[in-house]
Scaffold this motif. Structure first.
Motif, mmCIF file in Angstrom:
data_model
loop_
_atom_site.group_PDB
_atom_site.id
_atom_site.type_symbol
_atom_site.label_atom_id
_atom_site.label_comp_id
_atom_site.label_asym_id
_atom_site.label_seq_id
_atom_site.Cartn_x
_atom_site.Cartn_y
_atom_site.Cartn_z
ATOM 1 N N GLU A 45 0.803 -1.220 0.000
ATOM 2 C CA GLU A 45 0.000 0.000 0.000
ATOM 3 C C GLU A 45 0.838 1.272 0.000
ATOM 4 O O GLU A 45 0.358 2.326 -0.424
ATOM 5 N N THR A 46 2.093 1.202 0.485
ATOM 6 C CA THR A 46 2.951 2.402 0.515
ATOM 7 C C THR A 46 4.350 2.029 0.052
ATOM 8 O O THR A 46 5.304 2.035 0.843
ATOM 9 N N PRO A 47 4.517 1.690 -1.226
ATOM 10 C CA PRO A 47 5.855 1.313 -1.712
ATOM 11 C C PRO A 47 6.869 2.436 -1.599
ATOM 12 O O PRO A 47 8.076 2.183 -1.591
ATOM 13 N N GLU A 48 6.394 3.682 -1.486
ATOM 14 C CA GLU A 48 7.314 4.827 -1.378
ATOM 15 C C GLU A 48 8.007 4.893 -0.028
ATOM 16 O O GLU A 48 8.825 5.792 0.218
ATOM 17 N N VAL A 49 7.731 3.946 0.881
ATOM 18 C CA VAL A 49 8.401 3.933 2.170
ATOM 19 C C VAL A 49 9.869 3.560 2.029
ATOM 20 O O VAL A 49 10.674 3.863 2.922
ATOM 21 N N ALA A 50 10.241 2.923 0.935
ATOM 22 C CA ALA A 50 11.637 2.545 0.697
ATOM 23 C C ALA A 50 11.993 2.866 -0.749
ATOM 24 O O ALA A 50 12.177 1.960 -1.584
ATOM 25 N N PRO A 51 12.110 4.146 -1.091
ATOM 26 C CA PRO A 51 12.311 4.529 -2.499
ATOM 27 C C PRO A 51 13.774 4.504 -2.916
ATOM 28 O O PRO A 51 14.666 4.847 -2.147
ATOM 29 N N GLY A 52 14.010 4.085 -4.141
ATOM 30 C CA GLY A 52 15.342 4.186 -4.731
ATOM 31 C C GLY A 52 16.435 3.501 -3.947
ATOM 32 O O GLY A 52 17.504 4.077 -3.719
ATOM 33 N N LEU A 53 16.203 2.255 -3.531
ATOM 34 C CA LEU A 53 17.223 1.538 -2.757
ATOM 35 C C LEU A 53 18.445 1.233 -3.625
ATOM 36 O O LEU A 53 18.317 0.937 -4.811
ATOM 37 N N SER A 54 19.623 1.296 -3.012
ATOM 38 C CA SER A 54 20.860 1.039 -3.749
ATOM 39 C C SER A 54 21.853 0.317 -2.849
ATOM 40 O O SER A 54 21.631 0.163 -1.645
ATOM 41 N N ASP A 55 22.955 -0.122 -3.461
ATOM 42 C CA ASP A 55 24.042 -0.761 -2.730
ATOM 43 C C ASP A 55 25.186 0.215 -2.462
ATOM 44 O O ASP A 55 26.295 -0.205 -2.095
#
Length: 421
Positions: free
Chosen positions: A369-379
């Motif tokens: 419902e809120t995918p923007e809680v973890a935006p643009g994840l990277s290593d």
């Protein structure tokens, strides 16, 4: 430049109590040397001065009481006033008493009081009691994971925390201590008073685990190894802490998770004691999935105790790792009206680290419902650097005024207490 909080609102992964235990070990070794009328040798330039590690008789002098006012301004919370009191030789049994409090015109309140006894009932046990109260009407939430949000928070909320912790430690050897901690820890999360244009975290991310707060009463076990001598300006030695903390329903909690923390610091002189280099490595892993692990107890990165170039709690994950290196040069060394020996050091520091987020361990409804809680994840590894001033007041108080920089934040100012290494 902007003022940043001296520490994160939550303290689940903090090592404050273990560091207090380690300080008692250092003090106890010094007093043992006094009783035997011989101080352990320490390298130094010139004759010993009051307050030097090689002058242990000063442990019972006024050099070990310090009072420091705190005054500052933050555009977000207004004017900040407060104070810090520290006495490492309180009473006939050489107890430790440390009290700090701040209040802002924007409603932020913080109070911490720590009392410790180096020999409980004349034994080899160390006892410490710590009371912590904190209220932040507007606390920033930057999302979860190693994300690309930058220094503009996704939302804001109110954080309200109260804890009362009891630690009992047993000396195993001159530099080794085992410590256990149990206590009360209650956190409340509310809508707060978000800034114009900002959403409340409770409304924007209602499926975050722990979004309403709850009980986090801990049971901790730690092993501590410390070979450093000077409390406020250590010139050489190790400070190593390994800690396991469990929060579960058997302790009356609303959550169920276990935190593993390893922290190792080493400081060494370069040529003379006026020039020091220090290294610190820290790693943390937190178990728990779904709603068992509240978001405010995630392993965090950012702030004075990790990477100063990022705001406190900038990155949140189920695990983290970071390393920090610093250089410290003595700028001035003088007696202040025979009350304190004051040592001022200029510092340069840099660090790198990141958090790790296992999305499969998050509540299903949160990402759905809120995918923007973890935006643009990277290593990507996050880098931070900066400069500061370290102030040592006798053997009583160590203060740091640091300015941190990173690729997303410029000139974050921190006032904190304790040594960096």
């Amino acid at each position: 430049m902007s003022w940043a909080a001296a520490g994160p609102a939550h303290a689940g992964g903090a090592l404050d109590l273990e560091r207090s235990v380690a300080q008692f070990v250092v003090i106890d070794n010094e007093r043992r040397a006094i009783a035997e009328n011989q101080a352990p040798p320490m390298p130094h330039d010139g004759p010993a001065r009051p307050g030097d590690p090689e002058a242990p008789e000063e442990l019972d002098a006024s050099h070990n009481v310090a009072i420091l006012p705190q005054i500052g301004y933050d555009p977000e919370v207004g004017f900040i006033v407060g104070g810090k009191f520290s006495d490492i030789n309180f009473g006939e049994s050489h107890m430790n008493l440390d009290i700090g409090a701040t209040q802002s015109t924007g409603g932020e309140t913080s109070f911490v009081a720590t009392w410790g006894a180096p020999h409980v009932f004349g034994s080899d046990f160390i006892g410490i009691v710590r009371l912590h109260y904190e209220l932040r009407p507007t606390h920033d939430f930057y999302g979860l994971g190693n994300n690309s949000v930058g220094d503009d928070p996704l939302s804001q909320h109110e954080y309200h925390g109260t804890s009362l912790l009891f630690t009992l430690a047993r000396r195993l050897a001159p530099h080794w201590v085992a410590a256990g901690t149990i206590g009360y820890d209650r956190i409340t999360i509310g809508p707060g008073d978000p800034e114009p244009g900002k959403r409340s975290t409770t409304d924007a991310f209602g499926h975050l685990p722990g979004i309403e707060g709850g009980y986090n009463n801990p049971l901790s076990l730690a092993i501590i190894y410390n070979t450093q001598r000077d409390l406020t300006r250590p010139e050489q030695g190790w400070n190593v802490i390994g800690k396991i903390t469990h929060v579960g329903p058997e302790l009356g909690n609303d959550f169920n998770y276990t935190r593993f923390t390893g922290d190792a610091s080493y400081v060494h002189p370069i040529g003379s004691s006026a020039h020091l280099i220090g290294v610190r490595v820290n790693a943390q892993y937190v178990t728990g999935s779904g709603d068992d692990l509240p978001f405010y107890e995630f392993a965090s990165l950012g702030g004075f105790d990790s990477l100063e170039g990022f705001y406190p709690d900038r990155f949140l994950g189920q695990s983290r790792v970071f390393a920090r290196v610093g250089y410290q040069q003595l700028l001035a060394d003088f007696d202040f009206y025979n009350i304190w020996r004051v040592r001022l050091d200029g510092t340069l520091f840099g660090g790198a680290g990141r958090v790790f987020l296992d999305r499969s361990r998050l509540p299903d409804d949160l990402l759905a419902e809120t995918p923007e809680v973890a935006p643009g994840l990277s290593d990507d590894i996050r880098f931070s650097y900066g400069a500061g001033l370290h102030i040592a007041l006798g053997e009583a108080l160590s203060t740091r005024l640091d300015v941190g920089f990173s690729g997303e934040s410029k000139g974050l100012v921190y006032l904190s207490f304790g040594n960096a290494f």
